[in-house]
Design an enzyme around this catalytic site. Structure first.
Site, short mmCIF file in Angstrom:
data_model
loop_
_atom_site.label_atom_id
_atom_site.label_comp_id
_atom_site.label_asym_id
_atom_site.label_seq_id
_atom_site.Cartn_x
_atom_site.Cartn_y
_atom_site.Cartn_z
N ASP A 91 38.03 52.09 49.91
CA ASP A 91 38.16 50.68 50.28
C ASP A 91 39.48 50.08 49.80
O ASP A 91 40.12 50.58 48.88
CB ASP A 91 36.98 49.87 49.72
CG ASP A 91 36.83 49.99 48.21
OD1 ASP A 91 37.12 51.09 47.66
OD2 ASP A 91 36.42 49.02 47.56
N GLU A 149 34.29 50.55 46.39
CA GLU A 149 34.33 50.65 44.93
C GLU A 149 34.66 49.31 44.30
O GLU A 149 34.21 49.00 43.20
CB GLU A 149 35.37 51.71 44.50
CG GLU A 149 35.33 52.05 43.02
CD GLU A 149 35.96 50.99 42.13
OE1 GLU A 149 35.41 50.74 41.04
OE2 GLU A 149 36.98 50.40 42.51
N GLU A 150 35.46 48.50 45.01
CA GLU A 150 36.05 47.31 44.38
C GLU A 150 35.08 46.14 44.22
O GLU A 150 35.36 45.23 43.45
CB GLU A 150 37.26 46.83 45.21
CG GLU A 150 38.42 47.83 45.28
CD GLU A 150 39.23 47.88 44.00
OE1 GLU A 150 38.88 47.18 43.03
OE2 GLU A 150 40.21 48.64 43.98
N HIS A 375 46.18 46.24 42.00
CA HIS A 375 45.72 44.99 42.61
C HIS A 375 46.85 43.98 42.82
O HIS A 375 46.62 42.89 43.34
CB HIS A 375 44.56 44.33 41.85
CG HIS A 375 43.31 45.16 41.80
ND1 HIS A 375 42.06 44.66 41.50
CD2 HIS A 375 43.10 46.49 42.04
CE1 HIS A 375 41.17 45.63 41.53
NE2 HIS A 375 41.78 46.75 41.85
ZN LIG Z 1 40.91 48.60 41.98
ZN LIG Z 2 40.63 51.65 42.22
#
Ligand SMILES: [Zn+2]
Ligand SMILES: [Zn+2]
Length: 404
Positions: A91, A149-150, A375
């Site tokens: 993702d 996952e995020e 990020h």
């Molecule tokens: Zn991340």
């Molecule tokens: Zn990651």
């Protein structure tokens, strides 16, 4: 695993050679994925792209696995043996890319700003290489392409519920990590990534005129007091040898200069490396909220939730993987660090709760040493780390399978 067996050097050389041959494709795949990012639980096209990659190969492919667009692929040697699972998340994040790269995101407001495009690219090519080498190992390799996952609750839990770990003896996962120099792998026993709690709270007072505070109850003052006081939980309540952070990242006190605010909304984040520390912070935080209500006469609506747990690497498996990395003759691996841990969180932790697992960090700092944190809208990776990752994970998987 006291009697340690390993795959032969010739088998590993064959793997490295295959990966070297496929490296340009790996980079092409990574750049394609980078241009077409999709955020957690919306990765429909990415899931389809991954499934399509396996077309024409005689492997079992399951799609829409779990709560989202997970893809699970089994490479079966046809001979009895262990099953090792290899996980890569796919993702992206709700971030507007600012790298200026020629292959920057084409999807507005979405970006692979954590490197999961690289995870997927290396895993697809590694899977293809291992598929071509299925006569060279026993047992099965299960490739776990995990979405989301995020964003809690994360994609791992749904895949576990759907049975992805059934029959799995060991699991490996990797995060490529920009703050670590290229050529380094961190592979550490025990707790390696932090657990996390998230906080949302509204402090309700009573609005009024700035000139007559006695007729109102100032939520800004109560909230300000609280944010400062909450910092004492980590500094005064947690053992100084234990890791904990408490951050209030959102303080919505925006109002008008002469108006006493009636309510303030706060959001916060807590990280820890032990469940015990998590409990201490939660207990004291809640106690402090009660105290705030008494002290300032405010009312507090509190949402306090612990989502991703601490990621614990299995000691025996991780020692085995460390030994594998030390002896596998991977030319690009210059430094193996066996002590570092990271204070970020990962839902791979759920897999590690269920089966012996090892999660590693592979250095992907750009060669000029300038990196942006994960990020960040300017986040970039060092693509040279991708073939190194494939070789390291592939060699460790082959070594695990050599121990029937
Ligand atoms: Zn991340
Ligand atoms: Zn990651």
């Amino acid at each position: 695993m006291t009697e340690v067996k390993q795959a032969s050097a010739a088998v590993k050389e064959k793997l490295y050679h295959l990966i070297d041959e496929k490296t340009q494709r790996m980079i092409d795949i990574r750049r394609y994925l980078h241009q077409h990012p999709e955020v957690s639980f919306e990765e429909k096209a990415t899931g389809a792209y991954i499934a399509k990659f396996y077309e024409g190969k005689s492997v079992a492919v399951e799609t829409n696995y779990g709560d989202g667009y997970g893809v699970v692929v089994v490479i079966d040697s046809g001979r009895p043996g262990k099953t090792v699972a290899l996980r890569a998340d796919f993702d992206a994040l709700p971030v507007q890319e600012e790298t200026g790269l020629p292959y920057a995101s084409q999807n507005k407001g979405a970006m692979h700003a954590c490197g999961h495009d690289g995870h997927t690219a290396y895993m697809l090519i590694l899977a293809e290489a291992l598929y071509e080498m299925r006569a060279d190992f026993d047992g099965k390799i299960k490739i776990v392409h995990q979405p989301a996952e995020e964003t809690p609750p994360g994609g791992a839990r749904g895949m576990i519920k759907a049975g992805v770990l059934d029959g799995v003896d060991a699991m490996l996962g990797v995060h490529a990590w920009a703050p670590i120099p290229y050529g380094t792998i961190e592979c550490t026993k025990g707790a390696v990534m932090a657990g996390r709690s998230s906080i949302k709270m509204t402090i309700k007072g009573k609005g009024g005129h700035g000139s007559a505070p006695q007729l109102a109850n100032d939520a800004n003052v109560a909230a300000s007091f609280f944010v400062a006081a909450a910092q004492t939980i980590v500094s005064r309540r947690v053992d100084p040898f234990e890791m904990a952070t408490l951050t209030i990242g959102n303080f919505d006190g925006k109002g008008s200069f002469n108006v006493i605010k009636d309510a303030v909304y706060l959001e916060g984040d807590v990280r820890f490396m032990k469940q015990e520390t998590c409990d201490i912070v939660e207990k004291n935080f809640k106690q402090m909220v009660k105290g705030l209500e008494t002290m300032f006469g405010v009312e507090v609506d509190l949402f306090y939730d612990t989502d991703y747990p601490v990621l614990n690497n299995n000691d025996a498996l991780t020692e085995f993987v460390q030994h594998s990395l030390q002896t596998s003759n991977i030319a690009e691996l210059q430094h193996l660090d066996m002590t570092h841990t990271e204070s970020a969180s990962e839902d791979f932790a759920y897999f590690a709760q269920k089966v012996p697992s090892t999660f590693m960090f592979v250095g992907e700092m750009p060669d000029d040493g300038v990196f942006y944190p994960h990020h960040s809208p300017k986040f970039v990776i060092n693509e040279k780390a991708l073939p190194l990752t494939a070789k390291a994970v592939g060699a460790a998987a082959l070594d695990i399978l050599a121990n029937k």
